[in-house]
Scaffold this motif. Structure first.
Motif, short mmCIF file in Angstrom:
data_model
loop_
_atom_site.label_atom_id
_atom_site.label_comp_id
_atom_site.label_asym_id
_atom_site.label_seq_id
_atom_site.Cartn_x
_atom_site.Cartn_y
_atom_site.Cartn_z
N TYR A 1 0.84 -1.20 0.00
CA TYR A 1 0.00 0.00 0.00
C TYR A 1 0.88 1.25 0.00
O TYR A 1 0.65 2.19 -0.75
CB TYR A 1 -0.90 -0.04 1.24
N GLU B 1 -6.94 0.41 -4.07
CA GLU B 1 -7.41 -0.51 -5.12
C GLU B 1 -6.33 -1.51 -5.50
O GLU B 1 -6.61 -2.70 -5.68
CB GLU B 1 -7.85 0.29 -6.36
N ARG C 1 -6.11 -3.97 -2.79
CA ARG C 1 -7.29 -4.81 -2.78
C ARG C 1 -7.20 -5.89 -3.86
O ARG C 1 -7.52 -7.05 -3.64
CB ARG C 1 -8.55 -3.96 -3.02
N GLU D 1 -9.72 -7.37 -0.02
CA GLU D 1 -10.32 -6.20 0.59
C GLU D 1 -9.92 -6.01 2.06
O GLU D 1 -9.63 -4.91 2.49
CB GLU D 1 -11.85 -6.31 0.46
N ASP D 2 -9.90 -7.11 2.81
CA ASP D 2 -9.58 -6.98 4.24
C ASP D 2 -8.19 -6.43 4.45
O ASP D 2 -7.97 -5.53 5.28
CB ASP D 2 -9.71 -8.34 4.94
N ALA E 1 -6.46 -4.70 2.40
CA ALA E 1 -6.41 -3.32 1.92
C ALA E 1 -6.97 -2.37 2.98
O ALA E 1 -6.43 -1.30 3.22
CB ALA E 1 -7.18 -3.19 0.61
N ARG E 2 -8.05 -2.79 3.61
CA ARG E 2 -8.65 -1.94 4.65
C ARG E 2 -7.71 -1.79 5.83
O ARG E 2 -7.58 -0.71 6.40
CB ARG E 2 -9.98 -2.54 5.12
N HIS F 1 -13.93 1.02 -3.44
CA HIS F 1 -14.43 0.57 -2.14
C HIS F 1 -13.68 1.22 -0.98
O HIS F 1 -13.84 0.81 0.16
CB HIS F 1 -14.26 -0.94 -2.00
#
Length: 431
Positions: free
Chosen positions: A254, A301, A304, A309-310, A312-313, A337
Motif C-alpha cells: 500500500y 485498489e 485490494r 479487501e480486508d 487493503a482496509r 471501495h
RNA sequence: GGAGGGGUACCCGAGUGGCCAAAGGGAGCAGACUGUAAAUCUGCCGGCGCAGCCUACGGAGGUUCGAAUCCUCCCCCCUCCA
C-alpha cells in the motif's frame, strides 16, 4: 445500475495504456466477433511475481472480464533455457527443482487476479510439452521453419551478438514459438501478449503458426512501464515489491502505491486498477496536494486487487492512524471501495515483532533497538539516524542515540511504535 | 596457444609506497522545505558504545618500519593475433 456497455478488449487495453505494438489491427475485429483465447507467459525465475509483472496480469484479468479466455503459461520448460531478450548477459539457468517450486508459487499468486474456476482461465506449464520433445524430431518439424538469417536480425538477439550469445539461448525463440503453436493447435489460442521485449518471440510464433497451419495468429505487446523518475516498476531502494504478502506485506505494498509520483497517478490508475475511465480522468485532473486523494484510491485498489479487501482496509487504517485521515468525498471515484471516513485507529498492518517485557524493564538503548528490529542495518547506522534526528519512539523524537527505551514507553495497547524518518514505521509488541 | 589491457566500497570511477576507510559522481539514508509527490538545499553514507580499535582495494604468499600501490604464483574479465 445501468447495463454494462459492450466493450472491446482491444479498446479497453488501448485506452488504458496497455498497448505498445500490435502485429495486426485486425485483432480488434476478431476480438469483437467473439471470445478469444489469449495467452501470456510468465517466467518462474523467482519464488514470487512482483509489481513489474502486474501489467501482463492485469491484461489477462481484463481479457477475462471481457468474456475471453486467458491462458497463463508458466514457463517451466523455457526457464530451463533462459530468455536472452533484453538482457545483456546470459541469465542464470535454474535447476529443475527451483523451476518446479517457483511454478507452484506463481500459480497461487495468479489466482488472486484471475479466476481459474471451471470454464475460466487456464493455467498451463510448458514443461508439459517441451520436456518430452525429441531433438531430431523437433529440428525436422519445427527447426526447418526458422531462418537463422532472420533470427540474427531480430532486435532481441542483436544486442547479444555483441557480447556473446550461446546456442542454448539462441534456441529460446524456437521454443516460445513452439509454445504459441502448441496453444494454437491444442487450445485454440489466437493471441499472445507480452512485454515489448517479447516482440521477436511473439512474431516468431505467429510465423510458425502460419507455416504449419496456414492460419493467422496475433500478438500484442505492452510498453515497458517505468516511473516518472525512470526507475523500473516495483524496484525500490529497499528492494523489490513482491506480490507475495509474505515477502512484501500488504502494508508495504500500500505504501509503495501511495508514494506514487504525481506524474504517474493517472497512468497507474488506468493500468493497475479496474476503476472506470471517466472516474480516472476526473482524478487525473486534480492538482497539487489534491492528488493525494487519488493516490489513496490507487493504493487501496491496487492492494485490494492483489491482497484482498480486508488486507487493503487494514493497510488503509494503518496509513490513516500514522499519517492522518484524508476524508474522501463520496462523490469522488465512487466505484472504489475505499473507506471514506474515520474508522477505529488500527496499526495492526504495520510490520511488527514481539519482544519480551523484561527487555524493557531492564531498558534498552534506542540505537540498539532500531538495529535489532532491522530498521537499521547496523548499530552505527542507527546511531547516525538518531543523531541526525530521524529516530522516533511513539512519535517523539529521540535526542540521544543511547536514550534508554523502557517500560514507560509501552502504550496501553501494549506496543511501542518506532519510526525511522518520516514514514517508516515499526511496531514492537511487548509481551 | 601468443601479445596487450584490466579486476578498487551498492554501481560507475580516481588513486600506482606513508597525508587512504580510499577523490568525484550516481544510488541510498536523514534533516529543512512540502502534500506520505517532485525539485532544491544541508548532513551522513564499512563495522564496533566510535578522539581508539577491527575489517577492507580479485585470491594466496612475499618485500618493507609502513602496501590498494612493489615482487611471485593463482583465478576471472576484455581486446588483438592464431
Amino acid at each position: 445500475m445501468k447495463a454494462q456497455p459492450v466493450t472491446n478488449l482491444y479498446d479497453v487495453l488501448k485506452t488504458r495504456g496497455f498497448i505498445e505494438q500490435v502485429t495486426d489491427e485486425d485483432i480488434r475485429r476478431i476480438i469483437a466477433e467473439g471470445p478469444v483465447v489469449c495467452y501470456i507467459g510468465f517466467d518462474p525465475t523467482a519464488t514470487s511475481l512482483h509489481v513489474g509483472s502486474l501489467v501482463p496480469i492485469m491484461a489477462l484479468a481484463h481479457a477475462q472480464r471481457n468474456g475471453h479466455r486467458p491462458i497463463a503459461l508458466v514457463g517451466g520448460g523455457t526457464a530451463l533455457i533462459g530468455d536472452p531478450s533484453g538482457k545483456t548477459e546470459m541469465r542464470q539457468i535454474l535447476s529443475l527443482d527451483q523451476v518446479r517450486a517457483n511454478a507452484g508459487a506463481l500459480k497461487r499468486q495468479l489466482s488472486n487476479h484471475i479466476s481459474f474456476e471451471k470454464g475460466g482461465a487456464v493455467l498451463l506449464n510448458n514443461a508439459d510439452w517441451l520436456e518430452p520433445l525429441n531433438y531430431i524430431e523437433f529440428l525436422r518439424d519445427i527447426g526447418r521453419h526458422f531462418s537463422v538469417n532472420r533470427m540474427l536480425a531480430a532486435e532481441s538477439y542483436r544486442m547479444r551478438l555483441e557480447t556473446g550469445l550461446n546456442f542454448i539461448e539462441f534456441n529460446y525463440m524456437l521454443l516460445q514459438a513452439y509454445d504459441f503453436w502448441y496453444l494454437f493447435r491444442h487450445h485454440g489460442c489466437l493471441l499472445q501478449m507480452g512485454g515489448n521485449d517479447q516482440w521477436g518471440n511473439i512474431v516468431a510464433g505467429i510465423d510458425l503458426i502460419r507455416r504449419i497451419e496456414g492460419k493467422q495468429a496475433y500478438g500484442i505487446t505492452f510498453p515497458l512501464i517505468t516511473t516518472a523518475l525512470g526507475t523500473k516498476m516495483g524496484k525500490t531502494e529497499r528492494g523489490t515489491i513482491w506480490l507475495d504478502g509474505a515477502l512484501t506485506t500488504p502494508h508495504e505494498y500500500y505504501q509503495y502505491w501511495v508514494n506514487t509520483d504525481d506524474a504517474d497517478v493517472e497512468r497507474f490508475l488506468r493500468l493497475f486498477t479496474f476503476l472506470p475511465m471517466d472516474e480516472i480522468a476526473e482524478a487525473g485532473a486534480l492538482r497539487g496536494s489534491e492528488l493525494n486523494m487519488a493516490k489513496s484510491v490507487l493504493a487501496f485498489e491496487a492492494t485490494r486487487i492483489t491482497h484482498g479487501e480486508d488486507a487493503a482496509r487494514a493497510a488503509w487504517r494503518a496509513a490513516v492512524t500514522t499519517f492522518g485521515l484524508r476524508p474522501l468525498d463520496p462523490a469522488f471515484m465512487p466505484s472504489s471501495h475505499i473507506p471514506r471516513q474515520k474508522e477505529e485507529a488500527d496499526t495492526s498492518a504495520i510490520p511488527s515483532m514481539i519482544k519480551r517485557r523484561e527487555v524493557f524493564e531492564r531498558g534498552i538503548a534506542a540505537f540498539e533497538l532500531f538495529q535489532e528490529v532491522n530498521l537499521c542495518a547496523s548499530r552505527g547506522e542507527a546511531r547516525r539516524l538518531i543523531e541526525q534526528g530521524g529516530g522516533y519512539v511513539n512519535d517523539y523524537q529521540i535526542r540521544l542515540f543511547d536514550e534508554k527505551i523502557g517500560i514507560e514507553h509501552v502504550t496501553d495497547r501494549g506496543e511501542i511504535l518506532l519510526r525511522k524518518g518520516k514514514k517508516t514505521y515499526f511496531r514492537i509488541i511487548v509481551k
